[in-house]
Design a protein around this motif. Structure first.
Motif, PDB file in Angstrom:
ATOM      1  N   UNK A   1      -0.753  14.411  -2.955  1.00  0.00           N
ATOM      2  CA  UNK A   1      -0.176  14.189  -2.084  1.00  0.00           C
ATOM      3  C   UNK A   1      -1.289  13.691  -0.640  1.00  0.00           C
ATOM      4  N   UNK A   2      -0.271  13.007  -0.047  1.00  0.00           N
ATOM      5  CA  UNK A   2      -1.600  12.244   1.131  1.00  0.00           C
ATOM      6  C   UNK A   2      -2.611  13.347   1.106  1.00  0.00           C
ATOM      7  N   UNK A   3      -4.170  12.492   1.084  1.00  0.00           N
ATOM      8  CA  UNK A   3      -5.125  13.804   1.142  1.00  0.00           C
ATOM      9  C   UNK A   3      -5.031  14.857   2.448  1.00  0.00           C
TER      10      UNK A   3
ATOM     11  N   UNK B   1       1.027  -1.218  -0.745  1.00  0.00           N
ATOM     12  CA  UNK B   1      -0.593  -0.202   0.204  1.00  0.00           C
ATOM     13  C   UNK B   1       1.208   0.834  -0.079  1.00  0.00           C
ATOM     14  N   UNK B   2       1.927   1.129   0.485  1.00  0.00           N
ATOM     15  CA  UNK B   2       2.914   2.339   0.590  1.00  0.00           C
ATOM     16  C   UNK B   2       3.318   2.694  -1.101  1.00  0.00           C
ATOM     17  N   UNK B   3       4.211   1.543  -1.226  1.00  0.00           N
ATOM     18  CA  UNK B   3       4.753   1.298  -2.423  1.00  0.00           C
ATOM     19  C   UNK B   3       4.065   2.517  -3.477  1.00  0.00           C
ATOM     20  N   UNK B   4       3.025   2.105  -3.774  1.00  0.00           N
ATOM     21  CA  UNK B   4       1.939   2.655  -4.198  1.00  0.00           C
ATOM     22  C   UNK B   4       1.662   4.429  -4.015  1.00  0.00           C
ATOM     23  N   UNK B   5       2.546   4.686  -2.866  1.00  0.00           N
ATOM     24  CA  UNK B   5       2.531   6.130  -2.950  1.00  0.00           C
ATOM     25  C   UNK B   5       3.726   6.985  -3.949  1.00  0.00           C
TER      26      UNK B   5
ATOM     27  N   UNK C   1      -8.469   4.813   8.153  1.00  0.00           N
ATOM     28  CA  UNK C   1      -8.507   6.297   7.552  1.00  0.00           C
ATOM     29  C   UNK C   1      -7.553   6.191   6.223  1.00  0.00           C
ATOM     30  N   UNK C   2      -6.319   5.686   6.645  1.00  0.00           N
ATOM     31  CA  UNK C   2      -5.533   5.181   5.182  1.00  0.00           C
ATOM     32  C   UNK C   2      -5.929   4.226   4.504  1.00  0.00           C
ATOM     33  N   UNK C   3      -6.549   3.459   4.852  1.00  0.00           N
ATOM     34  CA  UNK C   3      -7.244   2.512   4.381  1.00  0.00           C
ATOM     35  C   UNK C   3      -8.290   2.668   3.241  1.00  0.00           C
TER      36      UNK C   3
END
Length: 262
Positions: free
Chosen positions: A215-217, A22-26, A188-190
């Motif tokens: 960027x992260x929401x 999940x983090x890698x897709x950022x 919330x991250x999910x």
């Protein structure tokens, strides 16, 4: 799809995405994006539902992505603006419109993303482009977004395209205090940190995946003051039970890459 086996509620999915995946897709994809746009005045409305309710509605290769054994169904209204392609600047009259989607969360071989049951929009051109080049189930609708106060938003919509059952949406919400960034691994991250979208042809024989980068929401607390809708029901799904989990979001600048068959 009766012969498609999937993990029932409460049984771990051995191919579920890892937190590392999940983090890698950022990470921003290589190459030039096809589209750029900004999303603002967004409201995430989420309801927990049994995964078994949604799985039969998906293409056979996709699996419902769950958090603590539950799937999540969302209705998300927002404003899209500053829409441009990598070859053209924003065009007046087509670079800003309203959108409203019904979605859930899925994965393909451990790569998480979003699955849209429908996306209603006010721009006929956007509907055509999204259906033609992104294979997404966009539909035309009339919508209005008002701001009767600095922290108040009113959003109304009525689907006008006849290839799906008619549907209406009305919501008023109050935007609260800004929230800290969603903690990796949190609910919330999910729900909000999604950097892939999936689509298919009508027969579900072809599957596509597209990447997005932003960027992260920036999230804020929100309170829904009024809500009525038949969007979820237009897909043959039962009316969501209970009050939704809500977050206000945006603005965020977004890049989208071409869809690839997977």
């Amino acid at each position: 799809m009766a012969d498609f086996a999937f993990a029932p509620l409460g049984v771990a999915d051995p191919n579920a995405p890892t937190l590392a995946a999940r983090l890698a897709l950022r990470e921003r994809p290589l190459g030039a994006p096809l589209l750029r746009q900004q999303w603002s005045d967004l409201l995430f409305m989420h309801w927990p539902v049994p995964a078994a309710l949604l799985q039969p509605l998906l293409p056979p290769r996709l699996r419902v992505d769950t958090y603590d054994g539950l799937a999540w169904l969302a209705v998300v209204p927002f404003k899209m603006s500053k829409v441009s392609t990598r070859l053209t600047p924003p065009a007046p009259g087509t670079d800003e419109f309203l959108e409203l989607n019904v979605r859930t969360y899925v994965h393909l071989d451990g790569v998480p993303g979003v699955w849209f049951f429908s996306l209603d929009a006010t721009s006929p051109l956007a509907v055509w482009v999204a259906r033609t080049f992104f294979h997404l189930p966009y539909l035309r609708a009339t919508m209005r977004l008002d701001s009767p106060g600095p922290q108040l938003r009113q959003f109304t919509a009525r689907r006008t395209q006849g290839r799906m059952p008619a549907a209406i949406f009305r919501a008023t919400w109050k935007i609260g205090a800004p929230l800290p960034p969603a903690e990796p691994g949190s609910l919330a991250f999910f729900l909000t940190e999604r950097y892939c979208l999936y689509a298919s042809n009508k027969a579900h024989t072809k599957l596509y995946r597209g990447r997005v980068a932003h960027q992260p929401w920036p999230l804020s607390a929100a309170q829904v003051l009024h809500y009525e809708s038949t969007l979820v029901e237009s897909h043959g799904l039962p009316t969501p039970a209970g009050a939704p989990l809500v977050h206000a979001g945006g603005p965020v600048s977004v890049e989208l890459w071409p869809m690839q068959r997977v």
